[in-house]
Design an enzyme around this catalytic site. Structure first.
Site, short mmCIF file in Angstrom:
data_model
loop_
_atom_site.label_atom_id
_atom_site.label_comp_id
_atom_site.label_asym_id
_atom_site.label_seq_id
_atom_site.Cartn_x
_atom_site.Cartn_y
_atom_site.Cartn_z
N LEU A 78 37.30 -46.89 8.95
CA LEU A 78 36.83 -45.56 8.61
C LEU A 78 35.77 -45.58 7.51
CD1 LEU A 78 37.19 -42.48 8.80
CD2 LEU A 78 38.96 -42.69 7.06
N GLU B 237 34.07 -39.10 6.21
CA GLU B 237 33.23 -37.96 6.49
C GLU B 237 32.53 -37.46 5.22
OE1 GLU B 237 35.23 -35.37 9.13
OE2 GLU B 237 34.13 -33.60 8.49
N GLN C 15 42.19 -37.93 18.06
CA GLN C 15 40.88 -37.66 17.48
C GLN C 15 40.06 -38.95 17.31
OE1 GLN C 15 40.31 -36.39 13.11
NE2 GLN C 15 39.57 -34.65 14.31
N HIS D 252 37.06 -40.39 15.33
CA HIS D 252 36.28 -40.09 14.13
C HIS D 252 34.85 -40.58 14.35
CE1 HIS D 252 34.93 -40.09 9.97
NE2 HIS D 252 36.04 -39.48 9.61
N ARG E 155 41.70 -31.96 14.77
CA ARG E 155 41.97 -31.72 13.36
C ARG E 155 40.67 -31.68 12.56
NH1 ARG E 155 42.26 -34.87 8.94
NH2 ARG E 155 42.34 -36.90 9.97
N PHE F 178 32.78 -30.42 4.10
CA PHE F 178 33.37 -31.29 5.11
C PHE F 178 33.19 -30.66 6.48
CE2 PHE F 178 36.23 -34.98 5.45
CZ PHE F 178 35.94 -35.60 4.25
N HIS G 115 41.21 -42.23 15.55
CA HIS G 115 41.47 -42.01 14.13
C HIS G 115 42.78 -41.27 13.88
CE1 HIS G 115 40.66 -41.26 9.97
NE2 HIS G 115 40.59 -39.95 10.12
N ARG H 279 34.72 -32.99 14.06
CA ARG H 279 34.70 -34.39 14.47
C ARG H 279 34.58 -34.57 15.98
NH1 ARG H 279 39.30 -36.59 10.22
NH2 ARG H 279 37.88 -36.63 8.42
#
Lengths: 288, 571, 332
Positions: free
Chosen positions: B241, B244, B229, B231, B384, B114, B342, B275
């Protein structure tokens, strides 16, 4: 084009619904559709054998398909449950070559036969629409059913799940109505026409089973239908044979679609064995 | 008036996990404006981080460092150590409770790569990890049966804090419109984030920052609100979404010329950069005219080389979302994407046991806790890392539960003036419903969202944000004349949406205020007029305090550093 | 852009004695979903229009409703595909009471779900320090069932629930499947026995509505059929459904064809005198019309082939997994 099919009768047309067999044979003969009865084909399993063992059910049906392929004929079903079960098996096999080869290996080991995947499997009604044609059917009608309001009851296996259905729009079909119209009758679309008749749970929960049939018949009646037209002898059995227990006042004739066609082709109630029904033809249906 | 020892507002992972800890010991209730299984935790897709080391040589230290670095050194390192240290235990616990995880060939919980994580750390359940975790806790809540009271479709209107002691809430039964006072020794918020103020967002319609604003209006400061954030893989125009995990499993990002543009921005991590960096790279490609045809306002997520089997096994939800929402078959075509608002890094400031701070000096509110996305511990700092949010909700939800259990047992009931609180809530609603009004709710909301996405988005600058601040003031003024057409009581979603909009207007002001004041670029907050990180002046948390007149005051508090000194972030 | 009439079910018990339909005209922009169409109507034309929604991305299950008579998830459905003669008719979910407009009372749905003990019940003596091990295949085995989002679309369109609210219903049975087939669960047999009782897995008519309406891979009908197979294999046979399946196997396995005289008494149980008496009226009716199945049951030709296949019954027990089975339900 000569029309010739391998007829898969299913168990009911050889048992409690023999009038369906009679009507099918009479109508096909009259229309020039040649039938070769598959006397060696086994029960489709009706989705019940698969409750016990899915692969055995699939092997049995693959055998049926192989038998038709050996005869070089496409399959005609006259029971929509057989049709739905056959199609589900066929789609499952064709979309999963690995599973198909396992099923074929078992089939070959026990019977020496092999399903190649070429046979076309359709219900009587679909064959009538696709191969025979409604124009020709209209021309064949000698006794237009102009005073009959007929409510089609499709049967679950004709409709759901969608990927096994051969109807153009299984959420809002009109194939049966188009046939009814071609016979000169007036199709009645009523709210419960795509519902379940409840037959599969007759032995498990009779109350619910009869409630389902009862709702469908009432819905047809409320919409002004003189009779309910079925393409599955199991729907027919539940709605006809149990109707006196559901509600004796309903008095709604339940008619196989082949019988309705037979009437329009000039055959009599007796010819079509409509007097073997528990609910005798009444009203407009009786008057033909 | 109803009463419970502990009232938990929000039924996502944080709320349910906290309830699980308290139930059986104290009278606890969970309240949600939806139903528990519909909480937005369920929308998380790609995974939940833990250094289980099931597939490689991961360690808690590596997880901790990655998180500190991912946060652009704004995270509090003592909190991050707790988060990462407790992660393996947390995942094992969820597995024991029944969560269905994808598995390795050794039959252990599978883990994948990730963004920003230096090992295969994301434990996952296909690409529905949040759904699997949420349903596991929902199942446990059903197992608890009558001992856990759940108030579904209730909406909190007011949080009551007096003299530094939290006393309960006033809430509306959405089904009937009835207002009810809930007296509680302890209240916990797990009310989720605030992304709905943006036009392009992956957030649920429900994510309107209700809890955050209720706390703010009750005198609680809000921390680091400017950190939102974006995304990198929101479905074009929908913002929905696309996990990821798509990149974790090897998906490429392509610009309009079909170049893997990440080689320019994060040559070693490529698509698996954190991100904030990936979103900025996408926005740069779009801004500089290298977006994809025809409008050049999006880039592409390319999964084709993964093949049908891998896509359907590992990324089925992504496949269906692209297919159903924009009709793109990810097996045969690249999927149009754009950055989407996000995750809310900011929120209600808490200590490591989730007790809420009253000020920047460490004073706490008695009987008020917060955990999950609505809280700001802060483990995510300025940005994050993916898969750390589910983890945070579980780890800190449990900690909140433990601490609440201990604290509530020692707490007596503090009085709550039911009549006054009900009257205040009633008045607020009546003013909305019955004022002679002219302004359209939908217009104000659309203008706010467009403003936030266009002027307070991936890239920010002083001029744009000044203009956004003015716009928000204008919208707040117009809101005083907003029209609520549905005057009915039961299931009045028109009224709920109006209350939600008032929250969006209130916290959006704080996002802009914090961002305008913060004259640097850090993590998700990226200013073209201040492109550098400024540790000397800005390695500190923003705290926004509400003033009597409805305005705000910004104060600051230092970041806690334990082991890792700030350094330049390179990937 | 096409002008479309949204014909939407309206009912507010505060104001209305009866429900009604209200028409809203909307220009459909390309690619707009049903949910976004409703949001536009609510924003631009009538803010009192009431429905549930939350995630907007097909994972929370809030926005299930009926369109043209069939349940679906509004957020993931393109509006353009729903137009029929210029109209999209939108109704609340079925089989539940309407609270307001498109919002129904979901309590019966949750109540039914709780009946199947929908939580993992592992062997309590086995409490490993690390995760319980599970093979990738064992995970795959429950993967489809775990995709259920509890939207209620299946519950809405289930035919049996339409006549009997005591039926457990498709979502609950799919949830039972999720635990029956979870290799970590220790209560498999208890679960199978529970749902083999009245109102359980054998009361489903397999009408296929649930799988057709299901917006995920959970496909309740497929899960129900798997559970029936598991019940047969586990030997939980003391009920009409299982006896019916056994009877089917026996008669088709012998003759290749169903013996309709044999199956009904076999299903209710040959010693179940009251139930046997209950079969008499229909038997008599059919006999009187000459509609009874032939007294002497005839085998199909070449029935030995069928017998051979059935003789290997247990060898051919096939356990479908995601990789070997097409979706059993609507396109998704």
């Amino acid at each position: 084009m000569s029309l010739k099919y391998a007829l898969f009768t299913g168990c009911v047309a050889k048992g409690a619904g023999r009038e369906l067999m009679t009507a099918t044979e009479l109508v096909c003969r009259k229309l020039g559709i040649e039938l070769v009865e598959m006397t060696d084909a086994a029960c489709c399993g009706a989705g019940v054998i698969s409750e016990d063992n899915e692969m055995v059910a699939d092997i049995i049906n693959a055998r049926t398909f192989a038998l038709a392929e050996e005869r070089g004929l496409d399959i005609m079903n006259i029971c929509i449950t057989c049709q739905g079960v056959h199609r589900k098996c066929q789609v499952k096999l064709s979309s999963n070559p690995d599973y198909m080869s396992r099923v074929n290996a078992a089939l070959k080991e026990q019977t020496g036969r092999e399903y190649k995947g070429t046979v076309k499997i359709r219900h009587f009604g679909k064959i009538l629409l696709e191969d025979y044609g409604l124009d020709k059917l209209r021309q064949a009608v000698t006794k237009p059913l102009s005073n009959i309001n007929a409510g089609a009851f499709y049967g679950c296996y004709a409709l759901r799940p969608h990927e096994y259905s051969d109807l153009e729009n299984p959420d809002d079909p009109d194939e049966m109505e188009r046939i009814i119209e071609a016979l000169g009758a007036k199709p009645v679309k009523y709210p419960e026409r795509l519902k379940c008749c409840g037959f599969p749970i007759l032995m498990m929960n009779k109350r619910n089973s009869m409630a389902l049939s009862g709702n469908a018949i009432k819905s047809a009646k409320d919409a002004g239908s003189d009779c309910v037209i079925t393409q599955c002898p199991l729907c027919h059995l539940n709605m006809d044979a149990y109707q006196p227990e559901i509600d004796p006042d309903l008095n709604m004739p339940i008619v196989h679609i082949q019988q309705l066609i037979g009437l329009a082709l000039g055959m009599s109630h007796d010819d079509l064995k409509m007097n073997t029904h528990i609910v005798r033809p009444t009203g407009a249906v009786a008057s033909i | 008036m109803l009463s419970h020892d502990v009232l938990i507002v929000g039924s996502g992972l944080a709320g349910l996990r906290a309830a699980y800890e308290v139930v059986g010991h104290l009278d606890v209730a969970v309240m949600t404006k939806v139903y528990p299984s519909r909480s937005h935790s369920g929308a998380a897709q790609g995974g939940v981080a833990a250094a289980l080391a099931n597939v490689d040589g991961d360690s808690i230290e590596a997880h901790t460092y990655d998180t500190v670095k991912g946060a652009d050194f704004l995270g509090d390192q003592d909190s991050i150590e707790i988060l990462c240290g407790d992660a393996p235990r947390t995942i094992i616990e969820m597995e024991h409770l029944g969560c269905a995880f994808s598995r390795t060939s050794e039959n252990k919980i599978a883990q994948r790569a990730f963004g920003g994580h230096s090992f295969n750390r994301a434990c996952y359940s296909a690409d529905r990890t949040g759904h699997a975790l949420l349903h596991t806790l929902f199942e446990q809540s059903m197992k608890l049966g009558g001992s856990l009271q759940v108030y579904s479709e209730w909406y909190v209107v007011r949080l009551v804090i007096e003299d530094g002691i939290c006393r309960g809430v006033v809430a509306m039964d959405i089904k009937t419109g009835r207002l009810e006072t809930f007296h509680a020794k302890t209240v916990m918020f797990g009310t989720g984030g605030y992304g709905r103020a943006f036009k392009i967002t992956s957030n649920a319609y429900a994510n309107t920052g209700d809890g955050i604003v209720a706390a703010y209006r009750a005198g609680v400061p809000l921390q680091d609100m400017e950190f939102v954030q974006y995304h990198p893989t929101g479905l074009y125009q929908h913002g929905i979404l696309l996990s990821e995990a798509a990149r974790g499993e090897g998906g490429y990002l392509l610009n309009g010329d079909e170049e893997r543009f990440m080689q320019k921005y994060a040559p070693s991590k490529m698509e698996l950069g954190p991100r904030d960096i990936v979103s900025r790279s996408e926005q740069t490609e779009i801004n500089e005219g290298r977006g994809a045809w025809p409008k050049k306002d999006y880039v592409l997520l390319d999964l084709r080389h993964l093949g049908k089997d891998k896509i359907m096994e590992k990324l089925p939800q992504i496949y269906h979302l692209a297919k159903d929402f924009i009709g793109v078959d990810a097996i045969t075509d690249p999927v149009p994407i754009q950055p989407t608002a996000h995750y809310s890094m900011g929120g209600i400031p808490t200590d490591n046991d989730c007790q809420v701070y009253l000020d920047e000096n460490g004073a706490r509110i008695t009987g008020f806790f917060a955990a999950g996305e609505c809280a700001c511990v802060s483990v995510h700092g300025a940005n994050r890392l993916g898969t750390n949010s589910l983890l945070e909700a579980l780890v800190f939800g449990r900690r909140a539960g433990k601490k609440m259990l201990e604290a509530t047992r020692e707490t007596d009931w503090s009085p709550l003036n039911e009549k006054a609180e009900l009257a205040a809530a009633r008045l607020e609603i009546d003013e909305l419903v019955h004022t002679k009004a002219t302004e359209s709710l939908a217009d104000i909301r659309e203008e706010l969202k467009t403003t936030m996405t266009n002027q307070v988005g991936v890239y920010r600058n002083g001029d744009d944000m000044e203009s956004a601040a003015e716009k928000i003031t204008e919208l707040q003024d117009r809101f005083t004349r907003v029209k609520v057409s549905d005057k009915g009581k039961n299931f009045n979603t028109n009224l709920i949406e109006t209350l939600e909009l008032s929250h969006m207007l209130e916290y959006s002001e704080l996002i802009v205020a914090g961002a305008l004041a913060r004259k640097e670029s850090r993590g998700a907050h990226s200013r073209t007029d201040y492109p550098k990180r400024d540790d000397e002046n800005w390695m500190r948390h923003t705290m926004a305090f509400r003033q009597e007149d409805g305005g705000y005051e910004l104060r600051y508090k230092p970041v806690k550093i334990t082991r890792y000194q700030p350094e330049e972030r390179k990937y | 852009m096409a002008q479309v009439t949204f014909r939407i079910f309206r009912f507010d018990p505060e104001k209305d004695k009866e429900s009604r339909y209200q028409d809203y005209e909307l220009e459909l922009e390309p690619g707009i979903t049903l949910l976004n169409s409703l949001n536009r109507i609510k924003s631009e034309q009538d803010s009192s229009l009431t429905y549930r929604m939350s995630c907007g991305s097909a994972i929370c299950g809030s926005c299930a409703m009926r369109v043209n008579g069939h349940a679906l998830l509004a957020c993931k459905t393109q509006a353009s595909g729903l137009v029929k003669d210029g109209v999209i008719q939108v109704d609340p979910l079925g089989n539940m009471e309407v609270l307001k407009d498109l919002v129904v009372d979901l309590e019966p749905f949750w109540k039914s779900l709780k009946q199947v003990d929908p939580w993992l019940q592992p062997d309590v003596s086995d409490n490993p320090e690390n995760e319980r091990l599970q093979t990738p295949e064992q995970f795959q085995r429950i993967d489809d069932a775990t995709t259920c989002i509890l939207c209620g679309a299946c519950y809405s369109d289930c035919n049996v629930l339409g006549v009997d609210q005591e039926f457990l219903g498709p979502a609950s049975l799919a949830k039972a499947n999720r635990f029956i087939f979870d290799s970590r669960d220790a209560k498999t047999r208890d679960r199978i026995e529970f749902i083999s009782e009245m109102n359980g897995v054998w009361d489903c008519t397999h009408c296929g509505e649930c799988s057709t309406r299901c917006p995920t891979e959970a496909k309740p009908l497929a899960r129900i059929m798997e559970v029936r197979e598991a019940a047969m294999q586990a030997g939980v046979h003391n009920n009409n459904g299982a006896r019916h399946a056994l009877g089917f196997r026996e008669t088709v396995g012998r003759s290749g064809r169903l013996n309709e005289n044999y199956l009904p008494p076999r299903s209710v149980g040959f010693l179940n005198i009251p139930a046997l008496i209950g079969l008499a009226p229909v038997g008599l009716r059919m006999f009187m019309r000459g509609k009874n199945p032939p007294i002497i049951h005839h085998s199909i030709d070449k029935a030995d082939e069928v017998r051979k296949i059935f003789s290997k019954f247990e060898d051919y027990r096939h356990h479908p997994t995601r990789s070997s089975r097409p979706d059993d339900g609507a396109s998704d």
